[in-house]
Design a protein around this motif. Structure first.
Motif, PDB file in Angstrom:
ATOM      1  N   UNK A   1      18.977  50.408  27.554  1.00 46.14           N
ATOM      2  CA  UNK A   1      17.702  51.136  27.514  1.00 46.14           C
ATOM      3  C   UNK A   1      16.764  50.583  28.584  1.00 46.14           C
ATOM      4  N   UNK A   2      16.723  49.273  28.696  1.00 48.81           N
ATOM      5  CA  UNK A   2      15.919  48.624  29.744  1.00 48.81           C
ATOM      6  C   UNK A   2      16.489  48.979  31.116  1.00 48.81           C
ATOM      7  N   UNK A   3      17.809  48.980  31.245  1.00 47.26           N
ATOM      8  CA  UNK A   3      18.441  49.302  32.525  1.00 47.26           C
ATOM      9  C   UNK A   3      18.089  50.712  32.985  1.00 47.26           C
ATOM     10  N   UNK A   4      17.993  51.648  32.043  1.00 49.30           N
ATOM     11  CA  UNK A   4      17.623  53.025  32.401  1.00 49.30           C
ATOM     12  C   UNK A   4      16.244  53.074  33.024  1.00 49.30           C
ATOM     13  N   UNK A   5      15.312  52.275  32.499  1.00 49.42           N
ATOM     14  CA  UNK A   5      13.979  52.214  33.096  1.00 49.42           C
ATOM     15  C   UNK A   5      14.046  51.666  34.518  1.00 49.42           C
ATOM     16  N   UNK A   6      14.903  50.667  34.719  1.00 50.05           N
ATOM     17  CA  UNK A   6      15.003  50.056  36.045  1.00 50.05           C
ATOM     18  C   UNK A   6      15.571  51.039  37.057  1.00 50.05           C
ATOM     19  N   UNK A   7      16.577  51.794  36.657  1.00 49.13           N
ATOM     20  CA  UNK A   7      17.160  52.791  37.561  1.00 49.13           C
ATOM     21  C   UNK A   7      16.095  53.790  37.993  1.00 49.13           C
TER      22      UNK A   7
ATOM     23  N   UNK B   1      24.774  55.730  42.196  1.00 48.03           N
ATOM     24  CA  UNK B   1      25.021  54.308  41.957  1.00 48.03           C
ATOM     25  C   UNK B   1      24.160  53.767  40.817  1.00 48.03           C
ATOM     26  N   UNK B   2      22.962  54.332  40.663  1.00 48.35           N
ATOM     27  CA  UNK B   2      22.129  53.946  39.526  1.00 48.35           C
ATOM     28  C   UNK B   2      22.785  54.291  38.199  1.00 48.35           C
ATOM     29  N   UNK B   3      23.391  55.472  38.125  1.00 46.47           N
ATOM     30  CA  UNK B   3      24.074  55.861  36.890  1.00 46.47           C
ATOM     31  C   UNK B   3      25.367  55.070  36.693  1.00 46.47           C
ATOM     32  N   UNK B   4      26.022  54.690  37.783  1.00 44.53           N
ATOM     33  CA  UNK B   4      27.171  53.793  37.639  1.00 44.53           C
ATOM     34  C   UNK B   4      26.735  52.444  37.066  1.00 44.53           C
ATOM     35  N   UNK B   5      25.564  51.961  37.483  1.00 46.86           N
ATOM     36  CA  UNK B   5      25.037  50.718  36.917  1.00 46.86           C
ATOM     37  C   UNK B   5      24.816  50.851  35.420  1.00 46.86           C
ATOM     38  N   UNK B   6      24.294  51.990  35.012  1.00 43.95           N
ATOM     39  CA  UNK B   6      24.086  52.228  33.588  1.00 43.95           C
ATOM     40  C   UNK B   6      25.417  52.233  32.838  1.00 43.95           C
ATOM     41  N   UNK B   7      26.413  52.878  33.417  1.00 44.58           N
ATOM     42  CA  UNK B   7      27.732  52.890  32.790  1.00 44.58           C
ATOM     43  C   UNK B   7      28.313  51.480  32.708  1.00 44.58           C
ATOM     44  N   UNK B   8      28.103  50.686  33.750  1.00 47.42           N
ATOM     45  CA  UNK B   8      28.549  49.290  33.713  1.00 47.42           C
ATOM     46  C   UNK B   8      27.901  48.558  32.526  1.00 47.42           C
TER      47      UNK B   8
END
Length: 493
Positions: free
Chosen positions: A285-291, A101-108
């Motif tokens: 890039x910021x989202x990747x850190x959050x995941x 789900x974290x990677x789905x968030x990144x894709x979103x």
């Protein structure tokens, strides 16, 4: 706590293999950041795109290449989830689903910034003769197959095999239940997939090459598969959440460099456009850190920490040396010089008049847009630095815990880096002139005092993590400082 009680601990020490490389029971120890994350392969995939640099088409390629890395990691996690369900390891399946789900968030997020880029560059720049869709990539096809396999197993083992349990779980349980998290996580991921797929479908480009050729999907697959460690660790996910920012930051840097050159030549519309593209690219890039902050547990990081070698305490070339150092310096020095050339008595007057007069005419609005985009870009920089602090806080802790490159106190060093960046003379001067604080903190607030209190839960957890890290990795505490060095030339617009 003895080191044997640590749930994810690998051997802290490393030995030399026959080929001379240091290795642990999990696999080889990385000799550098570039080797760990296969920056050579990412660079090769970037060079093979065949599109003009710092263009709309290059933005499309960067977004799609990052999406391809996400998809290849979703393939691995779907297989891992399927294996856990087959083994009746529902807790393990739950963990993999949460990571998915974290990677789905990144894709979103990648889908949303793709819309932003089309808007920033406008119809004339995005009216390419052809279009590409994520569904045409090799990673997408592999993920579709992996998801079918997972769904068959879940239906057979959980929905048909134990229908009453599945029904009762979905109808009455919550996220404290592992099976609920598996079933709920699957439906969250499926719904998210319909959004990011739509956002990455029919994107206009100038090229006539196939998606796999344009993205160099075979090279990206090699980069993702080159983690080399035992698959039971979260090492692959850790690497992926560095590879994706590397792809995106390299593209963002190209646009930042072009923006600086346009600012120097007073091509303000172009400068604002490329600053906007750079700022937008920082969002995933910021989202990747959050995941990573939300999903990577302290013990999971410790399990493969030794194998990271010096890369554990090293920023990337794209982010540290170029985005936050070379180009950062040039951008704000040139911003200060440009504002000083506008004929106002002072920098304060120049900035104030730009904002006050922004609606008077088109030229005034352009000047305001350049200042606004520069400030938004720095705010995105601040967001990245804030999210990045989760890693040393969560995985190193307080009390003088050294990083793998011998920094005496990992979290404090990162805090100081953020403070030092905000002390850059031109950056500070322009922000003072616009009455914008660079501190981004409220140190005397009741909430800040509560959190910073040595007796707070946050402080206690930092202390506990620090003690555990020093105990599990005593040899790291003996290492001398090894500063970040690179032979790469400064990016000098």
């Amino acid at each position: 706590m003895s080191s044997l009680e640590h749930p994810g601990r690998a051997e802290a020490g490393a030995e030399r293999a026959a080929d001379g490389r240091r290795t642990t029971e999990l696999g080889p120890v990385a000799e550098s950041y570039d080797q760990l994350h296969r920056i050579d392969l990412l660079a090769l995939a970037r060079e093979s795109r065949g599109v003009p640099p710092a263009s709309y088409d290059s933005l499309v390629c960067a977004v799609f290449q990052a999406a391809e890395v996400c998809l290849l990691n979703l393939v691995r996690m779907a297989a891992r989830t399927q294996a856990c369900v087959e083994a009746e390891d529902i807790a393990g399946a739950s963990r993999s689903i949460q990571w998915s789900n974290g990677f789905h968030r990144l894709l979103r997020k990648l889908g949303s910034v793709m819309f932003d880029f089309r808007s920033i560059f406008g119809a004339s720049s995005t009216a390419g003769p052809t279009s590409i869709s994520i569904a045409d990539s090799a990673g997408y096809a592999a993920y579709a197959d992996a998801l079918r396999g997972l769904e068959e197993t879940v239906k057979e083992s959980l929905l048909l095999g134990a229908p009453e349990v599945a029904r009762a779980t979905i109808a009455s349980k919550s996220i404290d239940d592992a099976l609920y998290r598996v079933l709920h996580g699957i439906r969250i991921g499926c719904h998210d997939a319909t959004k990011w797929e739509g956002d990455l479908t029919g994107i206009p480009v100038e090229t006539h090459r196939s998606v796999d050729e344009l993205l160099s999907t075979e090279i990206l697959a090699r980069a993702v598969a080159a983690t080399e460690l035992n698959a039971s660790t979260m090492h692959g996910e850790f690497v992926a959440l560095h590879q994706i920012p590397e792809i995106l930051c390299a593209e963002a840097n190209d646009h930042l460099e072009v923006a600086i050159r346009h600012l120097r030549s007073s091509s303000l519309s172009e400068a604002a456009q490329h600053l906007a593209a750079c700022r937008t690219m920082l969002e995933p890039i910021v989202e990747a850190q959050r995941v990573m902050a939300e999903h990577l547990a302290t013990g999971e990081y410790h399990a493969f920490r030794t194998n990271l070698g010096p890369a554990s305490g090293t920023h990337s070339l794209a982010i540290k040396q170029h985005m936050f150092k070379d180009l950062f310096k040039h951008l704000w020095n040139d911003m200060e010089a440009w504002l000083g050339s506008l004929g106002e008595p002072s920098l304060d007057d120049a900035v104030r008049h730009i904002d006050e007069r922004r609606h008077q005419d088109a030229a005034a609005w352009l000047r305001h847009s350049v200042v606004d985009q520069a400030f938004q870009l720095h705010f995105a920089h601040q967001e990245w630095r804030h999210e990045h602090l989760h890693m040393p806080r969560n995985c190193l802790g307080s009390g003088g815990t050294k990083s793998m490159i011998g920094i005496p106190d990992g979290p404090q060093a990162v805090y100081k880096m953020r403070e030092a960046a905000n002390c850059q003379s031109a950056l500070a001067a322009v922000h003072r002139a616009r009455r914008v604080s660079l501190a981004n903190s409220a140190p005397d607030s009741p909430l800040a005092k509560l959190i910073a209190d040595p007796a707070s839960v946050d402080s206690e957890l930092m202390r506990v993590v620090g003690e555990a890290t020093r105990e599990y990795f005593p040899q790291v505490q003996e290492q001398s400082y090894q500063p970040f060095r690179s032979g790469a030339a400064e990016r000098n617009p």
